[in-house]
Design a protein around this motif. Structure first.
Motif, mmCIF file in Angstrom:
data_model
loop_
_atom_site.group_PDB
_atom_site.id
_atom_site.type_symbol
_atom_site.label_atom_id
_atom_site.label_comp_id
_atom_site.label_asym_id
_atom_site.label_seq_id
_atom_site.Cartn_x
_atom_site.Cartn_y
_atom_site.Cartn_z
ATOM 1 N N PHE A 65 0.922 -1.031 -0.290
ATOM 2 C CA PHE A 65 0.173 -0.165 -0.189
ATOM 3 C C PHE A 65 1.420 1.062 0.203
ATOM 4 C CE2 PHE A 65 -3.986 2.225 2.071
ATOM 5 C CZ PHE A 65 -4.622 2.282 0.460
ATOM 6 N N LEU A 66 1.386 1.534 -1.460
ATOM 7 C CA LEU A 66 1.812 2.787 -1.267
ATOM 8 C C LEU A 66 1.612 4.537 -2.074
ATOM 9 C CD1 LEU A 66 5.102 4.199 -2.518
ATOM 10 C CD2 LEU A 66 3.852 3.790 -4.229
ATOM 11 N N SER A 67 0.370 3.935 -2.055
ATOM 12 C CA SER A 67 -0.228 5.304 -2.685
ATOM 13 C C SER A 67 -2.141 5.493 -2.529
ATOM 14 C CB SER A 67 -0.101 6.058 -3.680
ATOM 15 O OG SER A 67 -0.773 5.872 -4.931
ATOM 16 N N SER A 68 -2.940 6.449 -2.499
ATOM 17 C CA SER A 68 -3.721 6.035 -1.734
ATOM 18 C C SER A 68 -4.853 6.377 -3.142
ATOM 19 C CB SER A 68 -4.463 7.366 -0.979
ATOM 20 O OG SER A 68 -4.176 9.294 -2.448
ATOM 21 N N LYS A 69 -4.450 6.569 -4.251
ATOM 22 C CA LYS A 69 -4.612 5.970 -5.371
ATOM 23 C C LYS A 69 -4.866 4.425 -5.888
ATOM 24 C CE LYS A 69 -1.757 8.617 -8.279
ATOM 25 N NZ LYS A 69 -0.158 8.245 -9.050
ATOM 26 N N SER A 70 -4.433 3.458 -5.211
ATOM 27 C CA SER A 70 -4.738 2.146 -5.133
ATOM 28 C C SER A 70 -5.388 1.523 -3.865
ATOM 29 C CB SER A 70 -3.244 1.536 -4.928
ATOM 30 O OG SER A 70 -2.658 1.939 -4.546
ATOM 31 N N THR A 71 -6.681 2.922 -3.380
ATOM 32 C CA THR A 71 -7.077 2.778 -1.938
ATOM 33 C C THR A 71 -8.587 1.917 -2.552
ATOM 34 O OG1 THR A 71 -6.721 4.393 -1.265
ATOM 35 C CG2 THR A 71 -8.661 3.116 -0.194
ATOM 36 N N LYS A 72 -8.932 2.138 -3.477
ATOM 37 C CA LYS A 72 -10.094 0.872 -3.982
ATOM 38 C C LYS A 72 -9.805 -0.460 -4.420
ATOM 39 C CE LYS A 72 -13.833 3.700 -5.330
ATOM 40 N NZ LYS A 72 -14.311 4.793 -5.904
ATOM 41 N N ASP A 73 -8.640 -0.966 -5.072
ATOM 42 C CA ASP A 73 -8.385 -2.369 -5.180
ATOM 43 C C ASP A 73 -7.502 -3.334 -4.535
ATOM 44 O OD1 ASP A 73 -8.320 -3.877 -7.805
ATOM 45 O OD2 ASP A 73 -6.157 -4.259 -7.614
ATOM 46 N N ALA A 74 -7.268 -2.627 -3.169
ATOM 47 C CA ALA A 74 -6.058 -2.955 -1.769
ATOM 48 C C ALA A 74 -7.904 -3.368 -1.268
ATOM 49 C CB ALA A 74 -5.984 -1.794 -1.109
ATOM 50 N N ILE A 75 -9.092 -2.149 -1.500
ATOM 51 C CA ILE A 75 -9.865 -3.012 -0.121
ATOM 52 C C ILE A 75 -10.455 -4.246 -0.996
ATOM 53 C CG2 ILE A 75 -12.064 -2.128 0.219
ATOM 54 C CD1 ILE A 75 -11.208 0.766 0.690
ATOM 55 N N LYS A 76 -10.900 -3.986 -2.281
ATOM 56 C CA LYS A 76 -11.624 -5.773 -2.978
ATOM 57 C C LYS A 76 -10.234 -6.735 -2.657
ATOM 58 C CE LYS A 76 -12.363 -3.318 -7.135
ATOM 59 N NZ LYS A 76 -12.330 -3.406 -8.904
ATOM 60 N N ILE A 77 -8.487 -6.593 -2.416
ATOM 61 C CA ILE A 77 -8.250 -7.687 -2.465
ATOM 62 C C ILE A 77 -8.702 -8.053 -0.815
ATOM 63 C CG2 ILE A 77 -6.145 -8.994 -2.962
ATOM 64 C CD1 ILE A 77 -5.692 -6.502 -4.958
ATOM 65 N N SER A 78 -8.574 -7.445 0.128
ATOM 66 C CA SER A 78 -8.691 -7.686 1.197
ATOM 67 C C SER A 78 -9.527 -8.924 1.641
ATOM 68 C CB SER A 78 -8.644 -7.104 2.003
ATOM 69 O OG SER A 78 -7.798 -5.677 2.510
ATOM 70 N N ASN A 79 -10.684 -7.851 0.986
ATOM 71 C CA ASN A 79 -12.537 -8.276 1.400
ATOM 72 C C ASN A 79 -12.423 -10.046 0.549
ATOM 73 O OD1 ASN A 79 -13.333 -6.228 3.185
ATOM 74 N ND2 ASN A 79 -13.809 -5.450 0.416
ATOM 75 N N TYR A 80 -11.882 -10.204 -0.203
ATOM 76 C CA TYR A 80 -11.426 -11.048 -1.033
ATOM 77 C C TYR A 80 -11.037 -12.172 -0.340
ATOM 78 C CZ TYR A 80 -11.706 -14.935 -4.437
ATOM 79 O OH TYR A 80 -11.782 -16.496 -5.202
ATOM 80 N N SER A 81 -10.073 -12.452 0.094
ATOM 81 C CA SER A 81 -9.480 -13.017 0.677
ATOM 82 C C SER A 81 -9.880 -13.108 1.820
ATOM 83 C CB SER A 81 -7.872 -11.910 1.203
ATOM 84 O OG SER A 81 -7.575 -11.419 -0.271
ATOM 85 N N HIS A 82 -10.290 -11.888 2.818
ATOM 86 C CA HIS A 82 -11.003 -12.642 4.189
ATOM 87 C C HIS A 82 -12.165 -13.481 3.606
ATOM 88 C CE1 HIS A 82 -9.223 -9.023 6.389
ATOM 89 N NE2 HIS A 82 -8.366 -10.177 6.957
ATOM 90 N N SER A 83 -12.668 -13.332 2.510
ATOM 91 C CA SER A 83 -14.474 -13.932 2.527
ATOM 92 C C SER A 83 -13.339 -16.171 2.490
ATOM 93 C CB SER A 83 -15.026 -13.685 1.226
ATOM 94 O OG SER A 83 -14.148 -13.964 -0.140
ATOM 95 N N LEU A 84 -12.187 -15.664 1.977
ATOM 96 C CA LEU A 84 -12.028 -17.251 1.806
ATOM 97 C C LEU A 84 -10.805 -17.472 3.222
ATOM 98 C CD1 LEU A 84 -10.381 -17.546 -1.456
ATOM 99 C CD2 LEU A 84 -12.641 -18.376 -1.030
#
Ligand code: B12
Length: 499
Positions: A65-84
């Motif tokens: 997580f380097l910049s706020s530009k990637s916030t949305k994608d980072a959140i999606k990846i977190s949520n998906y990983s957690h769902s598994l």
């Protein structure tokens, strides 16, 4: 254990691929510790993270997580990983600054504060052996619903860091043209910087501690990239490539002695070196240098703790240029308390060094965690970040104007600097044009975008081209009209002042 390290995609998709040196270093280290590691760089290719995570079935997902530009994608990846049911660890500069939010809002199970190699190794070891993770230094985690920070981790000794194993990714897919080279790749030979610039993350993240890596390790990486991947240019991402002459000469000599066909560039500070040093750098393959000039106003230079002066800036540009090195001074516009007079001084300085350089301009972005960010929050000039949603929204406001002049003035000055950079006629640039040698020029940038179509797909490339075209038209608009404002900052006269 099985680990996947992911670079989330920047929001706009307009960013070039990001040379994931941090993830490569962690992957190389975990591999030598016996773990099975994969890197998924969504800045390089928009591969489906769902498919890759599902197929690889990792024990841990690491997100950079380097910049706020990637916030949305980072959140999606977190949520998906957690769902598994897969735990997620975040790292990199921004993650360290917003660890609290990442944990409390449930995106991260762990946040690595600072360097990630050893904290990651120890975390995997603890989880594998069901040991307590609270004893691992340099980690933030949730405990009883609150953020718990373990003891700070001392910086790793450069010699303990791994030699980067580039086979985790395809280095050629990241390579881009630069000065006198066609396939340039980022490497790094040190971390941290002793300077105290108030807008830089360095003070909080590196505590101003500069740590050099063993030169042999860096040379091994360079040989690997030249011999096995045909790389012909390197940019050293170090914040400050050399602190003094001893280091400079040692590194230059070692690069020259490799006798391999490559050129290189780096970041340096003005005031440290002289013409003979730049001449030796050129002899050893240096073809471009970035100097963080920031402003031409002595008042602002002082205010941001830059520790340089305009005479030193001009001298460094004149001397390095005389040595044949292309120079990329970067300027920041929109500092707090910046007034008309300060901006006039910046414009005047740019004109003075224009014959020797290719200036770059940026709008001020107060990075969370920096001294400047705290000052602006304390002064009620900026909202404090308390959620990722707000962080994401703040990106749209990046390039706020904190100066005392109207936003339009800043845009007009910015546009002129960009225009001068595009139409630059410095002797070094002209010589390169004559010899038709590759260098960062809009035509090359356009070619690179077109070449990336097979990799990124038309759907990703077309919006980028449209965005660039719009930006270009804006620049033409701002440099073509607004006579009064141009006069105010002496932008209308293009001839450079005497030095
Ligand atoms: C190379 C570089 C880039 C590359 C690639 C970025 C990348 N993936 O790292 C490019 C050119 C694309 C780039 C772009 C940008 N960059 Co940049 N970049 C750098 C640079 C010069 C070197 C970074 C590097 O490779 N260091 C070497 C590696 C080994 O260290 P590292 O990346 O910090 O990784 C370590 C730790 O952070 C941690 N870590 C990192 N990721 C992870 C992940 C996990 C899971 C864990 C546990 C740990 C961990 O462990 C790593 C190993 O020790 C730095 C300056 C610097 N010298 O640090 C600026 C820097 C990182 N960039 C910066 C910025 C602001 C940007 C941009 C936002 C600029 C802009 N306005 O567009 C964009 C963002 C792009 C994006 N898509 O998000 C700032 C970040 C400041 C901050 N966040 O506080 C820096 C520090 C420059 C500065 N002084 O302001 N950048």
């Amino acid at each position: 254990m099985k680990v996947i390290l992911i670079n989330p995609m920047a929001k706009s998709n307009r960013e070039p691929a990001t040379f994931p040196l941090g993830l490569l270093s962690i992957a190389s280290h975990l591999k030598r510790c016996g773990h099975e590691v994969k890197i998924l760089d969504r800045t390089s290719k928009a591969t489906s993270y769902k498919k890759v995570i599902k197929k690889f079935a990792p024990d841990m997902v690491g997100i950079s997580f380097l910049s706020s530009k990637s916030t949305k994608d980072a959140i999606k990846i977190s949520n998906y990983s957690h769902s598994l049911g897969i735990p997620v660890i975040y790292g990199n500069t921004l993650a360290s600054a917003v660890a609290d939010i990442l944990l409390l809002d449930g995106y991260a199970d762990y946040v690595a504060l600072g360097e990630g190699e050893f904290v990651f190794e120890e975390l995997l070891e603890a989880l594998e052996n069901k040991k307590k993770v609270e004893n691992i230094p340099g980690l933030a985690l949730l405990k009883d619903g609150k953020t718990y920070y373990t003891e700070p981790r001392p910086f790793a000794d450069g010699s303990a860091l791994p030699v980067i194993d580039w086979s985790f990714v395809d280095p050629v897919s990241y390579a881009r043209p630069s000065y006198e080279c066609k396939k340039m790749v980022f490497v790094y030979s040190s971390k941290g910087c002793p300077a105290r610039c108030s807008f830089c993350f360095n003070e909080t993240f590196h505590k101003r501690m500069r740590r050099a890596r063993p030169l042999e390790d860096v040379l091994t990486e360079i040989c690997d990239l030249v011999e096995n991947y045909g790389v012909d240019g390197f940019f050293f991402g170090d914040e400050l490539w050399s602190v003094g002459k001893k280091e400079l000469y040692e590194k230059c000599r070692a690069l020259k002695e490799l006798e391999l066909p490559f050129v290189w560039g780096c970041h340096l500070r003005v005031g440290l070196f002289e013409q003979e040093d730049y001449e030796y750098m050129y002899e050893c393959g240096c073809r471009w240098i970035f100097f963080g000039v920031e402003t031409g106003s002595p008042k602002i230079l002082k205010q941001i703790n830059k520790g340089t002066d305009t005479d030193g800036i001009i001298k460094a540009h004149r001397e390095a240029h005389a040595a044949g090195i292309a120079l990329l001074p970067s300027f920041i516009l929109g500092f707090p308390d910046e007034q008309e007079e300060d901006l006039r001084k910046t414009v005047s300085l740019i004109k003075k060094i224009a014959p020797y350089s290719n200036p770059k301009a940026f709008y001020l972005s107060p990075l969370i965690g920096t001294q400047l960010y705290s000052e602006l929050v304390e002064g009620n000039l900026l909202d404090e970040i308390y959620s990722l949603k707000q962080l994401d929204a703040q990106w749209n406001k990046m390039g706020h104007n904190f100066s005392d002049v109207p936003r339009k003035d800043i845009k007009i000055i910015y546009s002129h600097i960009v225009w001068w950079s595009i139409t630059n006629r410095s002797p070094v640039t002209m010589e390169r044009k004559r010899k038709k040698i590759g260098f960062s020029h809009p035509a090359n940038a356009l070619l690179a975008v077109l070449k990336s179509i097979p990799q990124n797909g038309v759907r990703r490339v077309i919006p980028n081209l449209l965005y660039s075209a719009t930006e270009f038209l804006k620049i033409i608009y701002y440099i073509s009209f607004f006579k009064k404002i141009k006069k105010k900052y002496v932008l209308h006269k293009t001839e450079s002042a005497d030095v």
